[in-house]
Design a protein around this motif. Structure first.
Motif, short mmCIF file in Angstrom:
data_model
loop_
_atom_site.label_atom_id
_atom_site.label_comp_id
_atom_site.label_asym_id
_atom_site.label_seq_id
_atom_site.Cartn_x
_atom_site.Cartn_y
_atom_site.Cartn_z
N ILE A 177 0.84 -1.19 0.00
CA ILE A 177 0.00 0.00 0.00
C ILE A 177 0.88 1.24 0.00
O ILE A 177 1.90 1.30 0.68
CB ILE A 177 -0.96 -0.03 1.20
CG1 ILE A 177 -2.01 -1.13 0.96
CG2 ILE A 177 -1.64 1.32 1.42
CD1 ILE A 177 -2.89 -1.43 2.14
N LEU A 194 -6.76 -2.65 0.56
CA LEU A 194 -6.76 -1.68 -0.53
C LEU A 194 -8.09 -1.69 -1.29
O LEU A 194 -8.64 -2.75 -1.56
CB LEU A 194 -5.62 -2.00 -1.49
CG LEU A 194 -5.45 -1.05 -2.67
CD1 LEU A 194 -4.94 0.31 -2.22
CD2 LEU A 194 -4.50 -1.64 -3.68
N VAL A 216 -8.02 2.95 1.47
CA VAL A 216 -8.07 1.66 2.16
C VAL A 216 -9.32 1.55 3.01
O VAL A 216 -9.91 2.55 3.42
CB VAL A 216 -6.82 1.42 3.05
CG1 VAL A 216 -5.56 1.28 2.22
CG2 VAL A 216 -6.66 2.52 4.10
N ASP A 247 -3.32 5.85 -1.64
CA ASP A 247 -4.27 4.76 -1.83
C ASP A 247 -5.47 4.93 -0.91
O ASP A 247 -5.36 5.54 0.16
CB ASP A 247 -3.62 3.41 -1.48
CG ASP A 247 -2.66 2.93 -2.55
OD1 ASP A 247 -2.70 3.47 -3.67
OD2 ASP A 247 -1.89 2.01 -2.25
#
Ligand SMILES: [Zn+2]
Length: 101
Positions: A3, A70, A9, A7
């Motif tokens: 990650i 993710l 999440v 990103d």
């Protein structure tokens, strides 16, 4: 760590379970990350001068990579990160829709 900063999440455990947020910082050594708006804790700072009240500030604490999943920006699903070579450069791909991440 798979990650990266930026990103999105979703947390699968902890006090913000099932909430999503954007990764604002990763700590590769610790295997943890800071997620915007998640895992926030109140912290009391002591009054520096007599007669004044201490302040309460809210700070984010890092979450373990093991509880963050993710979210693919293309298919919006929780996914795993795969890799492929594109013009000799290793790129991350979504294992569900195979789009680059
Ligand atoms: Zn996808």
């Amino acid at each position: 760590m798979k990650i990266k900063k930026g990103d999105e999440v979703k947390l699968v455990s902890g006090k913000d379970k099932n909430k999503t947020g954007k990764v604002i910082k990763v700590f590769p050594k610790e295997g943890s990350m800071l997620v915007e708006g998640l895992n926030m804790f109140k912290k009391h700072s002591r009054a520096r001068e007599a007669g004044k009240k201490g302040e309460t500030i809210i700070i984010p604490k890092p979450v373990k990579g093991s509880i963050a999943r993710l979210i693919c920006p293309s298919c919006r699903k929780i996914t795993r990160v795969g890799y492929k070579l594109e013009a000799d450069i290793k790129v991350r791909i979504c294992k569900k829709c195979h789009k680059t991440l």
